[in-house]
Design an enzyme around this catalytic site. Structure first.
Site: not given
Lengths: 324, 430
Positions: B401, B405
């Site tokens: 992450h 995204d």
């Protein structure tokens, strides 16, 4: 018994056993030598066997060579090593080459005794170390005892040797070194070095008076946790290559100590042996602690002290090598 | 003559490798290209072929030790006539960077440190070589940090000292398989201590591959913020397509057509559309990789292996099928080469092969994503306003992450979904 007394005892013992032995040199008879090494020998063995010679080193050695070829076992004394050079031609050109050049018909069983070394305020002409000059010459052997015990045993072996031996006594050791010396006769073969002290961190390879200084340095370093091995060469020709390599391989670090000046000294030869035969065992560069390359021992006490190798200087050099 | 075997370069960023096990003993004869040893790297192990025919003369680095790339690890006494042809004529096939790996130079220190750290006395070099120790890994106690002879001797003594006995099991009858090595920590996290060993328990020391897997997994989970999403894909068309081609493909290509090449093809499409997933986290920057090299996780009886299909975007479906077949075969027979195991930019895990429906896969850093293809199962699904029996599959994506995204990740999976759902019995596979 002192170093000097050991040599005198050795001379007396050999003369008692072998009537062919004769001594001559400057002041060796009536006066008993300037250092008193031959004191009492003329009284004991007579003027025919202990002879005061003229002040002419070339003649002292030259006559001795002839006498040796003729069947005697002469032990000429050169009063100071510094004065041996007038006899250089006799020693190198005649004594050393005799057996070779006569195809074994003649040989020269001769022991030339001479005091060497400094530290006794002897200045230029009474302090020199001359062993390296002779160690270069094939045909002679060069003994440089560092203890009273070795002095007597090496002297006996030198006298027994059928070829010329230079027997260099350190004059500062004469009365300063004491040790146990057996009364009975014993021989220490020429060419055998001896480990005077076992150690594991580094090896000091040395000879003559410096053996004692190295042992004192090793004692100091022991208290600092540095374990020093001391190898006494005892003869600088022939060199005991096996023991030199053995100690170097054992500790991996070698400090060579001699009072004689550095360039072309015994240390250079020992270094070369190590470089040739023990390179892959060396853990540090070979290090030499030697007298400086200056023309002679100075007379001024501070300068003499600066010239001389001391136990403190040896300890410092060994300390640095151990830390490497 | 003696041919030195050097620790090969395993990848651009790899500086060292660990010896897994020696497959030959000193004195064994070995053929050129025959497997000589196993090397552990990342989460895989690989066999290194012998660079020459001859006799294994010396092993310089023992199993379990980690040494820098380029360190001599063994010497092979090259056989008589081979001596004329073998030496340096060609680089060892296992060496992807020949200049680094075939240089015949004596062990130059791979990690030159401060001046005295990289300089070794002849004694140190000799002892290090005799005992197969890398002096650059020994702490120096000499002046300027120099490694002394005694430092090497101490390292040798420590290595050959018997391992300290394990804590006595509470039950003396517990069968302990061998003496486990003293526990070595796999990552910088304090491990949770194990409970007491009870009667009937079996204590097994970590194998090297297990240790490396543990290290890599701990590192991945501890340092990479994983996020996870899943889509469900109707692959009825794909199933029909495969059914149609199955027999013909087997006849023409010599092996079975599986679903994996289709999945790889779809993944390539996805990575092209969402390059954020074909990237690497680089501390203060992100590296977007130009090449698409797909790792395919495969379970073998030797442990988990992730061989890499290089430039997967340049292969058509049959090309991918061949690559999969070739790597799978070689992985199972233990004949993967080191270059097969490094350089991946993204990983595909065919977890359906082990029958799962959902997988939360662990990312293989520095990659930033791993996608799984789960089991294809027939399920009743709503199609239009009817309920139909369709072949369904779940695709799961774990992603880093920091780099990717959720929206990008979802976009990626949807590209795969659309691609797979677009296939039908009439699609071409050539």
């Amino acid at each position: 018994m002192t170093y000097l007394e050991a040599i005198r005892a050795g001379l007396r013992q050999e003369m008692q056993l072998d009537p062919r032995i004769v001594i001559w040199g400057e002041d060796v008879g009536v006066r008993g030598g300037v250092f008193r090494v031959t004191e009492g020998l003329q009284q004991e063995f007579g003027e025919d066997r202990v002879i005061d010679s003229p002040l002419a080193e070339g003649a002292i050695v030259g006559v001795a060579i002839g006498a040796a070829i003729g069947g005697l076992r002469p032990i000429p004394e050169i009063q100071f090593g510094d004065f041996i050079f007038p006899a250089m031609n006799q020693i190198v050109e005649e004594a050393a080459r005799m057996r070779y050049r006569s195809n074994n018909d003649f040989h020269v069983p001769l022991v030339i005794r001479a005091p060497i070394g400094g530290g006794i305020h002897g200045a230029l002409y009474h302090s020199q170390s001359v062993e390296a000059f002779f160690a270069h010459v094939p045909g002679v052997k060069v003994a440089v005892p560092g203890t009273p015990y070795d002095a007597k045993g090496l002297l006996a072996a030198a006298i027994a040797d059928e070829d010329p031996v230079l027997f260099f006594e350190h004059k500062a050791a004469y009365r300063s070194l004491r040790g146990e010396v057996p009364e009975e006769r014993y021989l220490i073969p020429l060419g055998q070095a001896e480990v005077k002290r076992e150690g594991k961190d580094l090896s000091i390879i040395t000879y003559s008076l410096m053996v004692n200084y190295a042992l004192r340095a090793a004692e100091t370093l022991q208290q600092e946790g540095i374990s020093v091995e001391v190898l006494d060469l005892r003869t600088v020709r022939p060199l005991d290559q096996a023991r030199i390599l053995e100690t170097a391989k054992k500790t991996g670090k070698v400090l060579i100590v001699h009072e004689d000046n550095r360039t072309g000294g015994i240390g250079a030869e020992v270094s070369a042996i190590l470089a040739e035969e023990a390179l892959f065992y060396l853990d540090a560069p070979i290090r030499r602690l030697c007298g400086p390359d200056v023309p002679a021992m100075p007379y001024s006490p501070p300068l003499e002290h600066a010239f001389m190798i001391t136990p403190e200087k040896i300890a410092q050099a060994a300390r640095e090598l151990a830390r490497f | 003559m003696v041919e030195k075997v050097l620790m090969p370069q395993l990848g651009e960023s790899v500086t060292e490798g660990t010896i897994g096990q020696w497959l030959k003993n000193v004195g064994d004869s070995v053929e050129k290209y025959e497997s000589l040893l196993e090397i552990l790297t990342d989460k895989v192990n690989a066999e290194v072929p012998s660079p020459a025919s001859g006799v294994l003369a010396r092993i310089l680095v023992q199993a379990g030790e980690t040494v820098p790339v380029g360190t001599p690890i063994a010497e092979i006494e090259v056989a008589g006539e081979a001596a004329e042809v073998a030496p340096q004529a060609e680089p060892a096939p296992a060496a992807p960077s020949p200049p680094a790996a075939v240089v015949d130079a004596p062990a130059a220190p791979a990690h030159p440190g401060p001046t005295e750290r990289g300089r070794y006395s002849p004694a140190v070099r000799r002892l290090a070589q005799e005992h197969g120790i890398d002096p650059s890994r020994i702490a120096g106690s000499g002046a300027g940090g120099r490694v002394t002879r005694n430092d090497v001797l101490k390292a040798v003594a420590e290595r050959t000292a018997p391992p300290t006995a394990p804590p006595a099991p509470t039950a003396p009858s517990a069968p302990v398989a061998g003496a486990p090595e003293p526990p070595r920590e796999v990552a910088g996290v304090a491990p949770v201590p194990a409970g007491p060993v009870e009667p009937g328990d079996r204590v097994e020391p970590l194998s090297n591959i297990r240790r490396v897997i543990a290290q890599r997994m701990t590192q991945a989970k501890a340092t990479v913020p994983h996020a996870w999403i899943m889509v469900e894909v109707d692959v009825s068309g794909l199933v029909a397509l495969r059914e149609r081609w199955k027999a013909k493909f087997r006849e023409e290509e010599g092996f079975n057509l599986t679903y994996l090449p289709f999945m790889l093809r779809a993944t390539v499409e996805g990575l092209k559309a969402v390059p954020q997933l074909n990237a690497q986290w680089n501390g203060d920057s992100i590296i977007y990789k130009k090449r698409i090299n797909l790792g395919m996780a495969a379970a073998t009886d030797r442990g988990l292996v992730v061989p890499v299909i290089r430039d997967a975007d340049q292969k058509n479906l049959v090309g991918l099928a061949h690559a999969v077949h070739d790597l799978t075969e070689r992985a199972r027979s233990g004949r993967l080469k080191l270059e097969d195991l490094s350089g991946g930019t993204f990983t595909v895990d065919n977890t359906g092969a082990v029958g799962t429906m959902l997988t939360y896969a662990v990312i293989n850093p520095p990659e930033v994503g791993i996608v799984t293809m789960e089991s294809i199962v027939k399920r009743p699904v709503v199609v239009g306003d009817a309920i139909a029996i369709r072949s369904m599959v779940n695709l799961c994506l774990s992603f880093d992450h920091r780099v990717v995204d959720g929206a990008d990740a979802a976009r990626f999976l949807n590209v795969l979904k659309r691609h797979l759902e677009s296939l039908g019995p009439d699609s071409s596979i050539y």
